[in-house]
Every structure is written in structure tokens, then in C-alpha cells.
Design a protein around this motif. Sequence first.
Motif, PDB file in Angstrom:
ATOM      1  N   LEU A   1      -8.680  40.812  41.422  1.00  0.00           N
ATOM      2  CA  LEU A   1      -7.409  40.257  40.937  1.00  0.00           C
ATOM      3  C   LEU A   1      -7.592  38.961  40.159  1.00  0.00           C
TER       4      LEU A   1
ATOM      5  N   LEU B   1       0.805  41.639  51.883  1.00  0.00           N
ATOM      6  CA  LEU B   1       0.976  40.916  50.624  1.00  0.00           C
ATOM      7  C   LEU B   1       0.534  39.466  50.754  1.00  0.00           C
TER       8      LEU B   1
ATOM      9  N   GLN C   1      -2.182  40.825  37.492  1.00  0.00           N
ATOM     10  CA  GLN C   1      -2.368  40.438  38.896  1.00  0.00           C
ATOM     11  C   GLN C   1      -1.170  40.872  39.731  1.00  0.00           C
ATOM     12  N   LEU C   2       0.030  40.676  39.195  1.00  0.00           N
ATOM     13  CA  LEU C   2       1.227  41.108  39.921  1.00  0.00           C
ATOM     14  C   LEU C   2       1.235  42.620  40.120  1.00  0.00           C
ATOM     15  N   ILE C   3       0.827  43.349  39.087  1.00  0.00           N
ATOM     16  CA  ILE C   3       0.757  44.811  39.207  1.00  0.00           C
ATOM     17  C   ILE C   3      -0.278  45.197  40.261  1.00  0.00           C
TER      18      ILE C   3
ATOM     19  N   THR D   1      -2.568  37.795  48.627  1.00  0.00           N
ATOM     20  CA  THR D   1      -2.315  36.696  47.698  1.00  0.00           C
ATOM     21  C   THR D   1      -2.990  35.407  48.163  1.00  0.00           C
TER      22      THR D   1
ATOM     23  N   THR E   1      -0.338  46.718  47.874  1.00  0.00           N
ATOM     24  CA  THR E   1       0.614  46.701  48.980  1.00  0.00           C
ATOM     25  C   THR E   1       1.265  48.065  49.172  1.00  0.00           C
TER      26      THR E   1
ATOM     27  N   PRO F   1      -2.319  37.173  34.493  1.00  0.00           N
ATOM     28  CA  PRO F   1      -1.268  37.001  35.518  1.00  0.00           C
ATOM     29  C   PRO F   1      -0.363  38.204  35.707  1.00  0.00           C
ATOM     30  N   PHE F   2       0.082  38.820  34.609  1.00  0.00           N
ATOM     31  CA  PHE F   2       0.973  39.979  34.757  1.00  0.00           C
ATOM     32  C   PHE F   2       0.263  41.131  35.450  1.00  0.00           C
TER      33      PHE F   2
ATOM     34  N   ILE G   1      -1.324  43.435  42.859  1.00  0.00           N
ATOM     35  CA  ILE G   1      -0.820  43.096  44.198  1.00  0.00           C
ATOM     36  C   ILE G   1       0.188  44.137  44.666  1.00  0.00           C
ATOM     37  N   ALA G   2       1.117  44.508  43.777  1.00  0.00           N
ATOM     38  CA  ALA G   2       2.116  45.523  44.137  1.00  0.00           C
ATOM     39  C   ALA G   2       1.447  46.872  44.411  1.00  0.00           C
TER      40      ALA G   2
END
Length: 238
Positions: free
Chosen positions: A157, A58, A165-167, A62, A173, A162-163, A169-170
Motif C-alpha cells: 500500500l 481496517l 491506497q484507499l482502493i 491502516t 477489508t 493515495p487514491f 484498503i477497501a
Amino acid sequence: MISSLAIIAFAALIHTSFQLSVSMLTLLSGHAIGSKTAHTKLIRLTGGFSLGVAVMTLLLLTFTAFLLQHSFGNNVPLIAWAVCCGLLFGLGIAVWIFYYRREKGTSLWLPRTMARYLSDRTKATKQSAEAFGLGLTSVIGELLFIFAPIVVSALVLIQLQPFMQLIGIALYTAISLLSLLIVGGLVGSGHKLSHIQKWRENNKRFLQFAAGSGLLVLGFYVYVEQVMTATAMAHGGL
């Protein structure tokens, strides 16, 4: 959006096909079982190791995305995509040729001094915190090959909201941990390490071919999607 998440998911699948973290987890479990470690402690050790791998993966993703965002903003230049595709092609061929050593067992491409160091550190690991640090180290040790999937995922990414991007990244990972979680689950449920290792040895050439081919396919897809399409549109095509 779907195409972007598909690229991230496929890059993570390539990441999870690499075997250094899995090799270190099996070594860690073997030493713990050999020293008659309690089952609950074995679970804590494997869990700590897997958590360390997840955290470092992670952080790498990031941090790479942050650097690329700072360099390019939200619009990635075509030359960056082209360089990334060249990196994927080169690493795909390198994985085909170099990833496993030409000998029995599942010895990887690592220099022998580094392999001995990691093996010694694995043998000396007795606590969950040490296993966590070992998991961090295993990701760094594989950086030469996982760098390309991480870079292409980071480039995707930084073009997302932004939202999303979080999805992304998750998603990366979680998928990158699949092989580690499967092996950890098998060990935790009582399966013999010898059977797991035998399967890995019997299928190592398939895993090597799949990882190398995956890098080539990803490089070709990204080149068509990001470079050729954009070039055609810029010249009035499509």
C-alpha cells in the motif's frame, strides 16, 4: 498496479481463511438462537459483530501502513521485503502444524484460558454494541496469524498513490470479511447452525492446508517479485 492489488487481494483471501471470527460468530448465533432471540435481533447481533471485525481489520491495516510509511517512506528496502517473506514462510508452516488442535470439533490453537474467556464473553453478549466489541476482540485474538498478511499488504500500500491506497484498503477489508459474511448470511437466511458447523468440521483440514499453503505461495511470489527481481535489475540483469 495490477500486481500490487493482486497481492493485497490474495493476502486478504488468506486472512479470511482463518477461523476465529467465524467460530465466535457461530457461537454467538447459537447462544442467541438457543435463548429464542427474535430473528431481527439475531441479525443485529451478527451485523454488529461483523462490523466490529471490519473496523478492527481496517484500523490494523491502516495503522500498520502508517507506521511503515513513517519508517520507510515510499521506497521499501529489500531487507524489509525479505523479513516479511520469512515471516510468511514461518507462519505458513506453523499453520500447517498448529492451527487446529488434534481433537474432534473445530478447536483452534488458542490457549484454553483465552478460549474460555472468549466463549464466556460470547455467551454474555446480548446487545449489538457488545457484539461490535466482540468483533473487535476476535481480530485481536487472531493477530498472531493475520499479522503477516496485513504487513505484506501494508508494504504494498505505501508504494501506491493515495487514491489507489484507499482502493487497496477497501479491497483488503472487503475480501477479509468474505467467510464471515457467508456464515452470517446463512444464519440470517435460516440455515441450521448444526449443518454449518458440520461442514466446518469436515473441511477443517482443507482450510488449514489452504491457509498454510497460501502463506507459502504469497511469500514465494513476493520474494520473486520484490527481492529477486530488484536484485537482478541492480546487477544489470533483466
